[in-house]
Write an enzyme that holds these catalytic residues in place. Structure first.
Site, PDB file in Angstrom:
ATOM      1  NE  ARG A   1      -4.194  -1.822   0.054  1.00  0.00           N
ATOM      2  CZ  ARG A   1      -4.112  -2.731  -0.688  1.00  0.00           C
ATOM      3  NH1 ARG A   1      -3.175  -3.168  -1.638  1.00  0.00           N
ATOM      4  NH2 ARG A   1      -5.085  -3.561  -0.623  1.00  0.00           N
TER       5      ARG A   1
ATOM      6  CG  HIS B   1      -2.994  -1.762  -7.803  1.00  0.00           C
ATOM      7  ND1 HIS B   1      -3.728  -1.099  -6.373  1.00  0.00           N
ATOM      8  CD2 HIS B   1      -2.670  -3.027  -6.930  1.00  0.00           C
ATOM      9  CE1 HIS B   1      -3.733  -1.771  -5.336  1.00  0.00           C
ATOM     10  NE2 HIS B   1      -3.236  -2.859  -5.788  1.00  0.00           N
TER      11      HIS B   1
ATOM     12  CD  GLU C   1      -3.938   2.363  -6.132  1.00  0.00           C
ATOM     13  OE1 GLU C   1      -3.335   1.840  -7.003  1.00  0.00           O
ATOM     14  OE2 GLU C   1      -3.933   2.278  -4.890  1.00  0.00           O
TER      15      GLU C   1
END
Length: 333
Positions: A244, A291, A272
């Protein structure tokens, strides 16, 4: 009467994770409702919830709170086709005695594979070599004298013996690398059995050529990779983050990368998606990926196979092979 099952997740997710053969296999062992539930508040969803005993969930599943459980009086099992269950499984589920299973162990495989690939590519200086080759359009000196290039007897620090961290250590075993493990919940014997040497956080950053982050995001791990630890890394070291973004002090890492002192491979950031003008986008020694380390493409079939296996076990009365306890849900990435 066979066990009644339902599917609850984003409909697009269902279309790529639960392909037609998966639906048929689930329907062969359960009485499977044909409707994908992406909103528990509709009349159709209430009708399914009233009868369902086990739910196959995925990304985009609505929250299973006390109110929803009231609409699902027969629900006794949840099989999640991804890793973290924090977004939809609430304490009310365990209070009601609902058994929960997560595909975190299956999703750990591609993340670990991505990580090991990046460890080896970083040691070999592949991105730099390719960039220089493209610029020069010529090979130049074929013998690279840089003693920091290569993967022989390099040191890799792994932060956390999570499912992914353990898999990374396992996949690194065939290589001539020294692996250090930082995890306060693992003792020296367990670390050695995994194939690593237990080390404190300061030592990991002081001696590692590559540090790979696999810690879950908790209050205790937010900003765990601090400015001070990053400063302790040797010049040209690489930081890999597939966990994360908030586990790393991103401002501090950005400063080190922009200065040219460190390399970074980031599959996750905080936020993100970085702002379009964030300096990391243009840093030649930073690799940002969207991601993608987790299950993608045909790797989603592994998640589907996991769900089928867990549903089969549950229907047969054998319980889940990968059940999640309430006190462990926060540790699933």
């Amino acid at each position: 009467m066979r066990v009644r099952a339902g599917v609850a997740m984003d409909r697009r997710v269902a279309s790529v994770v639960l392909k037609a053969p998966v639906w048929r296999e689930l329907a062969s062992v359960t009485e499977l409702a044909p409707l994908v539930l992406d909103d528990f508040g509709t009349v159709e969803a209430r009708g399914v919830l009233a009868e369902v005993e086990v739910l196959v969930t995925g990304w985009g599943c609505p929250v299973l709170d006390a109110e929803v459980l009231g609409w699902a009086p027969r629900l006794r099992g949840v099989v999640h086709t991804a890793g973290s269950i924090k977004g939809h499984v609430t304490d009310a589920c365990w209070a009601r005695g609902v058994e929960v299973s997560s595909a975190a162990v299956a999703n750990a495989v591609p993340v670990a594979e991505y990580t090991v690939a990046m460890v080896l590519l970083a040691g070999k200086r592949v991105l730099e070599a390719a960039r220089e080759y493209k610029s020069a359009r010529a090979r130049g000196d074929w013998l690279w004298p840089d003693p920091l290039m290569g993967n022989y007897r390099r040191t890799v620090g792994v932060l956390s013996a999570s499912l992914i961290g353990r898999r990374v250590i396992e996949l690194l075993r065939p290589h001539d690398l020294d692996v250090l493990l930082y995890d306060p919940y693992v003792d020296e014997g367990e670390a050695a059995a995994l194939g690593a040497r237990k080390a404190e956080l300061g030592e990991v950053f002081a001696v590692s050529d590559v540090v790979s982050v696999h810690a879950p995001l908790l209050e205790a791990t937010r900003g765990l990779v601090s400015r001070e630890l990053l400063a302790a890394l040797r010049d040209d070291a690489t930081v890999i983050n597939t966990a994360r973004g908030a586990v790393v002090d991103q401002e501090a890492l950005t400063d080190e990368v922009r200065a040219g002192r460190l390399r970074a491979v980031l599959d996750v950031t905080e936020p993100e998606v970085l702002a379009a003008d964030h300096p990391l986008w243009d840093c030649p020694n930073a690799l940002l990926t969207p991601h993608i380390a987790g299950s993608q493409g045909n790797e989603l079939d592994r998640l589907a196979d996991f769900a089928i296996a867990e549903v089969r076990r549950w229907v047969a009365g054998e319980g889940f092979a990968h059940g999640v306890r309430r006190d462990r849900k926060e540790f699933l990435a």
